[in-house]
Design an enzyme around this catalytic site. Structure first.
Site, mmCIF file in Angstrom:
data_model
loop_
_atom_site.group_PDB
_atom_site.id
_atom_site.type_symbol
_atom_site.label_atom_id
_atom_site.label_comp_id
_atom_site.label_asym_id
_atom_site.label_seq_id
_atom_site.Cartn_x
_atom_site.Cartn_y
_atom_site.Cartn_z
ATOM 1 N N ASP A 125 0.825 -1.215 0.000
ATOM 2 C CA ASP A 125 0.000 0.000 0.000
ATOM 3 C C ASP A 125 0.858 1.264 0.000
ATOM 4 O OD1 ASP A 125 -2.473 -1.101 -0.183
ATOM 5 O OD2 ASP A 125 -3.144 -0.618 1.847
ATOM 6 N N ASP A 184 3.575 -9.109 9.488
ATOM 7 C CA ASP A 184 3.807 -7.694 9.236
ATOM 8 C C ASP A 184 5.201 -7.511 8.655
ATOM 9 O OD1 ASP A 184 1.310 -6.973 10.057
ATOM 10 O OD2 ASP A 184 1.913 -6.201 12.021
ATOM 11 N N ASP A 186 7.937 -6.178 9.468
ATOM 12 C CA ASP A 186 9.174 -6.324 10.240
ATOM 13 C C ASP A 186 9.301 -7.703 10.883
ATOM 14 O OD1 ASP A 186 6.930 -5.382 11.802
ATOM 15 O OD2 ASP A 186 8.281 -5.205 13.510
ATOM 16 N N ASP A 278 -7.579 -7.276 13.737
ATOM 17 C CA ASP A 278 -7.177 -8.611 14.152
ATOM 18 C C ASP A 278 -8.025 -9.125 15.317
ATOM 19 O OD1 ASP A 278 -6.151 -6.717 15.877
ATOM 20 O OD2 ASP A 278 -4.061 -7.146 15.424
#
Length: 522
Positions: A125, A184, A186, A278
């Site tokens: 994105d 994610d 990282d 989530d």
């Protein structure tokens, strides 16, 4: 002389107003606040003690996920070949992740799984064209090595992360997948991640989610990251473990987990109505009767926010979202008929009310507002068990999750009280659905894992504008606590001044921006 007389007269008028309003207004109001705060403290105390007892029994009885559920390693089949392995989708949502995109993509491409039974989907994105190009090139590089990797973009950021994940599930190739793992930008899973999680889903059709624990690669970056480690270790070691072992329910952490796609779809898929998409999905799936498993000995490396600005934004999202979700789903949970009354009580009272609302509010209101204010009103007394004993036990139960940081517990208390200001503010924004309720700011990553690997150190130069480092809320609370401390030391009888001075210093340090890692602006 006239000016002195005027000052004396003004002081006398203020003193008279104080005496006239204190007895009929302030004293009763403060007494009510003390009772409410003590009640909330007892709620939090009972919750912490209960979870402490449960986790001890879990450890003593050896209630490991592999013993509670059927788990068998996937075996190679000569006749079936790779088709013996289920098809797995890996989703990596990212937004302008210049420092860490290579880490997550590389780790996902390094997962041990048959190449024709895995699809890696990078959901980019990014609004920065240069970063977008770098991510695309990285995907092409791995594709040239034979990795089945898809680079997906969209023309808007509607729904933020939830919107990206939802769009990703709409692609035709996803239909052939049975499970989806989410990481994610990282996060760096170990190569055996799928081999350790997928068997739970294959052998137990009632399980919808397998969640792994987070391992922080930059916990020693600064004192602020050590404080975060203490809080999050308690969350994973105690809260997630207790929820998984006793109720087969806990909040999905949004990453480092594997979902059964049919369960995800049955629950209604991803929704962007709150900033905790989530947790929203986890609650809805649980209400459909699905079970969750937390595997605490499976750790996925990731990065903690090491700048105060990034951490404040993250905590706003993590505090506002659950409160807002609680408001939206409380009635739905109560009316649900698929789960037991006991589980509904656990979700509403323990998971939401005590942990996501009471814990934030009582920390700030009681210890940073009510307790300091009592130094001016000797008619209002806080019992020692409420002011000292209960918070001490709660602190100890929270701190035992990170034994290596027990010597930092005083700093942790002061830091948590500072952050409770923002968490309380965010909680009320979520409950009242005020402005900023759906504010989503992606947590800034500095790529500490990559820098540690290469042997380089993050820059600590303080090229930050003064205006960006001043936080007026913290400075205001710090000034009030300092004033309370001075009054208590000079005229009071409570002897709170040591705590008040220390806490005011903590607020001042945060208020002037001298906390966390400093990074150059250029």
């Amino acid at each position: 002389m006239k000016s002195q007389d005027g000052t004396i007269a003004l002081t006398g008028q203020i003193g008279l107003i104080w005496k006239q309003t204190k007895a009929p207004l302030l004293v009763p109001f403060l007494k009510v606040l003390v009772v409410v705060c003590l009640a909330m403290s007892v709620m939090l105390f009972v919750e912490r003690v209960y979870m402490g007892i449960v986790i001890v029994f879990i450890k003593l009885l050896g209630r490991k996920p592999e013993k509670m559920y059927k788990w068998e390693a996937i075996k190679d089949d000569v006749e079936l070949g790779n088709s013996a392995y289920p098809m797995v989708l890996i989703q990596i949502p990212m937004y302008n992740e210049k420092e860490v995109y290579q880490l997550s993509i590389g780790a996902a491409c390094g997962l041990s799984w048959p190449a024709d039974r895995i699809i890696i989907q990078v959901l980019d994105d990014s609004t920065d064209r240069a970063i977008k190009s770098m991510v695309e090139q990285e995907c092409k590089r791995w594709a040239s090595k034979g990795i089945n990797i898809k680079y997906e973009i969209r023309d808007n950021r509607n729904g933020y992360k939830a919107g990206a994940l939802k769009e990703g599930m709409k692609h035709s190739y996803v239909k052939q997948c049975d499970y989806v793992a989410i990481f994610d930008a990282d996060f760096q899973p170990e190569p055996d991640f799928l081999y350790r999680t997928i068997p739970f889903l294959i052998n137990n059709p009632e399980i919808a989610l397998v969640q792994a624990r987070w391992k922080f690669v930059n916990s020693d970056e600064c004192l602020m990251t050590r404080m975060q480690e203490m809080s999050l270790d308690y969350h994973f070691i105690v809260e997630q473990e207790v929820g998984s072992s006793t109720y087969a329910f806990f909040g999905f952490n949004g990453t480092a987990g594997v979902w059964r796609i049919s369960a995800l779809n049955e629950a209604g898929g991803w929704k962007d109505r709150t900033t905790v998409e989530d947790m929203d999905l986890a609650v809805r799936a649980s209400l459909k009767g699905w079970k969750f498993v937390y595997v605490g000995n499976l750790k996925v490396k990731n990065e903690l926010p090491s700048t105060f600005k990034a951490y404040r934004y993250q905590q706003h999202r993590w505090s506002c979202g659950p409160a807002n979700l609680f408001k939206k789903m409380a009635i739905e949970i109560i009316r649900n008929r698929k789960v037991s009354l006991w589980k509904k009580f656990y979700v509403i009272y323990s998971f939401f009310f005590v942990r996501k609302i009471v814990a934030h509010i009582v920390t700030f209101v009681f210890y940073c507002v009510v307790l300091p204010t009592t130094v001016f009103v000797p008619e209002v007394q806080v019992p020692k068990w409420g002011a000292v004993y209960i918070p001490s036990i709660i602190t100890f139960l929270n701190a035992v999750g990170t034994p290596r940081s027990l010597h930092l517990v005083i700093f942790w208390i002061l830091f948590e009280n500072v952050m409770s200001l923002h968490r309380t503010k965010a909680t009320f924004i979520g409950l009242l659905e005020a402005g900023g309720v759906n504010e989503w700011v992606v947590t800034e990553k500095l790529g500490d894992a990559l820098k540690a690997k290469s042997g380089a150190k993050a820059s600590k130069r303080t090229h930050i504008r003064t205006g960006e480092r001043l936080h007026l809320l913290e400075l205001g609370v710090g000034a009030y606590l300092f004033f309370c401390g001075c009054y208590d030391m000079g005229f009071g009888k409570n002897r709170y001044f040591i705590f008040l001075f220390l806490q005011s210093i903590a607020f001042f340090i945060a208020g002037f921006g001298y906390i966390g890692t400093f990074v150059p602006t250029s």
